[in-house]
Write a protein that holds these residues in place. Structure first.
Motif, PDB file in Angstrom:
ATOM      1  N   ASN A 199      -1.992  16.864  -4.354  1.00 11.07           N
ATOM      2  CA  ASN A 199      -2.804  15.668  -4.581  1.00 11.07           C
ATOM      3  C   ASN A 199      -1.978  14.400  -4.458  1.00 11.07           C
ATOM      4  O   ASN A 199      -0.834  14.341  -4.900  1.00 11.07           O
ATOM      5  CB  ASN A 199      -3.464  15.718  -5.966  1.00 11.07           C
ATOM      6  N   PHE A 200      -2.641  13.395  -3.891  1.00  7.62           N
ATOM      7  CA  PHE A 200      -2.006  12.110  -3.653  1.00  7.62           C
ATOM      8  C   PHE A 200      -2.926  11.001  -4.141  1.00  7.62           C
ATOM      9  O   PHE A 200      -4.144  11.175  -4.220  1.00  7.62           O
ATOM     10  CB  PHE A 200      -1.741  11.929  -2.151  1.00  7.62           C
ATOM     11  N   VAL A 201      -2.336   9.872  -4.451  1.00  4.52           N
ATOM     12  CA  VAL A 201      -3.064   8.668  -4.823  1.00  4.52           C
ATOM     13  C   VAL A 201      -2.552   7.555  -3.922  1.00  4.52           C
ATOM     14  O   VAL A 201      -1.356   7.475  -3.642  1.00  4.52           O
ATOM     15  CB  VAL A 201      -2.801   8.308  -6.308  1.00  4.52           C
TER      16      VAL A 201
ATOM     17  N   PHE B  17       0.886  -1.155   0.000  1.00 11.44           N
ATOM     18  CA  PHE B  17       0.000   0.000   0.000  1.00 11.44           C
ATOM     19  C   PHE B  17       0.930   1.212   0.000  1.00 11.44           C
ATOM     20  O   PHE B  17       1.729   1.372   0.919  1.00 11.44           O
ATOM     21  CB  PHE B  17      -0.881   0.021   1.250  1.00 11.44           C
ATOM     22  N   ILE B  18       0.834   2.051  -1.028  1.00 16.70           N
ATOM     23  CA  ILE B  18       1.790   3.148  -1.184  1.00 16.70           C
ATOM     24  C   ILE B  18       1.038   4.457  -1.405  1.00 16.70           C
ATOM     25  O   ILE B  18       0.172   4.545  -2.271  1.00 16.70           O
ATOM     26  CB  ILE B  18       2.733   2.895  -2.379  1.00 16.70           C
ATOM     27  N   LYS B  19       1.410   5.475  -0.608  1.00 16.37           N
ATOM     28  CA  LYS B  19       0.886   6.825  -0.825  1.00 16.37           C
ATOM     29  C   LYS B  19       1.845   7.514  -1.786  1.00 16.37           C
ATOM     30  O   LYS B  19       3.046   7.598  -1.533  1.00 16.37           O
ATOM     31  CB  LYS B  19       0.821   7.619   0.473  1.00 16.37           C
ATOM     32  N   VAL B  20       1.293   7.991  -2.914  1.00 19.77           N
ATOM     33  CA  VAL B  20       2.102   8.594  -3.970  1.00 19.77           C
ATOM     34  C   VAL B  20       1.641  10.037  -4.192  1.00 19.77           C
ATOM     35  O   VAL B  20       0.451  10.289  -4.392  1.00 19.77           O
ATOM     36  CB  VAL B  20       1.960   7.797  -5.286  1.00 19.77           C
ATOM     37  N   GLN B  21       2.593  10.958  -4.166  1.00 14.02           N
ATOM     38  CA  GLN B  21       2.294  12.350  -4.470  1.00 14.02           C
ATOM     39  C   GLN B  21       2.294  12.518  -5.984  1.00 14.02           C
ATOM     40  O   GLN B  21       3.281  12.180  -6.640  1.00 14.02           O
ATOM     41  CB  GLN B  21       3.329  13.269  -3.831  1.00 14.02           C
ATOM     42  N   VAL B  22       1.166  13.030  -6.541  1.00 15.97           N
ATOM     43  CA  VAL B  22       1.056  13.162  -7.992  1.00 15.97           C
ATOM     44  C   VAL B  22       1.072  14.611  -8.476  1.00 15.97           C
ATOM     45  O   VAL B  22       1.194  14.860  -9.663  1.00 15.97           O
ATOM     46  CB  VAL B  22      -0.192  12.414  -8.531  1.00 15.97           C
TER      47      VAL B  22
END
Length: 97
Positions: free
Chosen positions: A62-64, A53-58
């Motif tokens: 905003n994050f996904v 499970f990875i929090k990614v800054q886009v």
């Protein structure tokens, strides 16, 4: 940590960024091209393989949250994006989904 339960949230590492990069195209096929794709934090879970499970800054605000599955080596399957959540913020907790 309980057996089978996700780990505590940890800062992303170079290995986690590499996992995120490997599933980026799968996510962008379903959503859109993202101007950035920076892994920020993660949890992992041992199952019949490994779930990340990875929090990614886009972009700046905003994050996904993505869920990637890496099968056991003998199965010889590619890393797969198996779920994601969009419209997340910096302070949204990375939870099981």
């Amino acid at each position: 940590m309980m057996c089978g339960a996700p780990t505590a949230t940890q800062p992303a590492t170079a290995d986690i960024q590499a996992i995120a990069d490997r599933v980026r195209s799968q996510l962008e096929e379903k959503e859109k091209k993202f101007p950035m794709f920076k892994a920020v934090e993660f949890k992992s879970q041992v199952v019949a393989g490994m779930v990340f499970f990875i929090k990614v800054q886009v972009d700046e605000d905003n994050f996904v949250h993505i869920r990637a599955f890496e099968s056991l080596p003998h199965e010889r399957k590619p890393l797969a994006l198996v779920g994601y959540q969009t419209h997340k913020g910096r302070h949204d907790e990375l939870t099981y989904f």
